[in-house]
Design a protein around this motif. Structure first.
Motif: not given
Length: 200
Positions: A76-93
């Motif tokens: 139920s949350d996987i698309t939101r999780s994917l979006g959050a992951y992709l944006k957070t990933r670039m922040d982290v990098v």
């Protein structure tokens, strides 16, 4: 010798490598910046390559821990999780100076250079965690009908990871990093639009 001494050496090494790069940084530079004797550095590390490997491994481990909270595989949350992951990933990098330095350096010097090989090895735990998450996303997208059943989760994960590494480099090399990052965020919004994952 204490853990604090090793930590101080790695902090100094991260700073030196981030500023001067691999070739121009010496063990003497690291010892001086850490306010340690050269012998103290060699007590913990066999040489410059081993120091870079340890410093990158620490930074990548921090990156992986920061990203782990976004890897929610609940359907139920996987698309939101994917979006959050992709944006957070670039922040982290973009907040990881040593990783950024050697991602760009690897591109400029080629993946066969010594620091590129060290970076590839250091990022393996992050790559494995990321690809496992992307495989779960693929399975959900296939089950919901958003992806065809011929898509293999392993291939999907590997390709998405490669695209992200390319986006990292494009942003890092951009003359207008803010604009490149804004484009990336809009791309993520488009890709993770929930309508794209709705049943057909």
């Amino acid at each position: 010798m204490s853990k604090d001494a090793r930590k101080r050496i790695l902090e100094a090494a991260s700073e030196a490598f981030s500023v001067y790069g691999y070739d121009k940084t010496t063990v003497e530079d690291i010892a001086r910046m850490a306010d340690k004797a050269k012998a103290s550095v060699y007590y913990y590390f066999g040489g410059k390559a081993e120091i870079l490997e340890a410093a990158l491994a620490e930074e990548v481990d921090t990156m992986r821990h920061r990203l782990s909270g976004c890897m929610n595989t609940c359907p139920s949350d996987i698309t939101r999780s994917l979006g959050a992951y992709l944006k957070t990933r670039m922040d982290v990098v973009l907040e990881s100076p040593l990783y950024m330095k050697f991602a760009v350096e690897s591109l400029r010097r080629g993946n066969k250079s010594e620091p590129a090989g060290i970076l590839i090895n250091a990022r393996k735990p992050l790559d494995e965690a990321e690809e496992g998450f992307f495989e779960a996303v693929c399975r959900f997208a296939t089950a919901s009908g958003a992806l065809g059943d011929k898509v293999k989760p392993e291939s999907f994960a590997e390709m998405l990871s490669m695209v992200l590494r390319g986006a990292e480099v494009q942003i890092l090399l951009s003359d207008d990093r803010a604009a490149a990052r804004a484009t990336y965020d809009e791309m993520v919004n488009f890709i993770t639009n929930s309508d794209n994952f709705s049943s057909r």
